[in-house]
Design a protein around this motif. Sequence first.
Motif, PDB file in Angstrom:
ATOM      1  N   HIS A  81       0.986  -1.136  -0.260  1.00 31.11           N
ATOM      2  CA  HIS A  81      -0.045  -0.004  -0.066  1.00 31.11           C
ATOM      3  C   HIS A  81       0.916   1.073  -0.025  1.00 31.11           C
ATOM      4  N   VAL A  82       1.922   1.423   0.806  1.00 25.79           N
ATOM      5  CA  VAL A  82       2.743   2.348   0.851  1.00 25.79           C
ATOM      6  C   VAL A  82       3.419   2.577  -0.416  1.00 25.79           C
ATOM      7  N   ASN A  83       3.953   1.497  -0.974  1.00 28.07           N
ATOM      8  CA  ASN A  83       4.570   1.593  -2.350  1.00 28.07           C
ATOM      9  C   ASN A  83       3.706   2.204  -3.585  1.00 28.07           C
ATOM     10  N   ARG A  84       2.121   1.784  -3.576  1.00 29.41           N
ATOM     11  CA  ARG A  84       1.326   2.147  -4.242  1.00 29.41           C
ATOM     12  C   ARG A  84       1.089   3.645  -4.079  1.00 29.41           C
ATOM     13  N   LYS A 100       3.160   5.985  -2.956  1.00 31.28           N
ATOM     14  CA  LYS A 100       4.400   6.780  -3.112  1.00 31.28           C
ATOM     15  C   LYS A 100       4.379   6.868  -4.868  1.00 31.28           C
ATOM     16  N   ASN A 101       4.148   5.718  -5.584  1.00 32.96           N
ATOM     17  CA  ASN A 101       4.093   5.745  -6.877  1.00 32.96           C
ATOM     18  C   ASN A 101       2.798   6.742  -7.323  1.00 32.96           C
ATOM     19  N   LYS A 102       1.717   6.766  -6.820  1.00 31.85           N
ATOM     20  CA  LYS A 102       0.975   7.851  -7.212  1.00 31.85           C
ATOM     21  C   LYS A 102       1.104   9.152  -7.000  1.00 31.85           C
ATOM     22  N   LEU A 103       1.988   9.390  -5.875  1.00 30.37           N
ATOM     23  CA  LEU A 103       2.334  10.924  -5.464  1.00 30.37           C
ATOM     24  C   LEU A 103       3.609  11.276  -6.084  1.00 30.37           C
ATOM     25  N   LYS A 104       4.308  10.588  -7.061  1.00 29.38           N
ATOM     26  CA  LYS A 104       5.475  10.920  -7.521  1.00 29.38           C
ATOM     27  C   LYS A 104       5.545  11.961  -8.422  1.00 29.38           C
TER      28      LYS A 104
END
Length: 82
Positions: free
Chosen positions: A42-45, A47-51
């Motif tokens: 969930h954190v990685n997803r 982070k990916n969306k916030l990049k």
Amino acid sequence: MEFDLLYLFLKSPDHFLTREVINQKLWPNENLADVDNRINSHVNRIKNKLKDFPEYEITTVRALGYQFSYKDINPAQLPIHS
């Protein structure tokens, strides 16, 4: 659950959230060992969306937890989309 995790980060800007706290808030009836990979995913997803939004950052402290921070950015620094 991604939204719930993001909401948890937004409620606690600049505070360190341990994996245990995240587990207690989002999956109170489950053991941390059972949700450890779920937290990572969930954190990685998120982070990916916030990049594409450099003013938001989630910092990972390996095996301990995460810190969400918001950085003020001058709107003039943002790219203009036409």
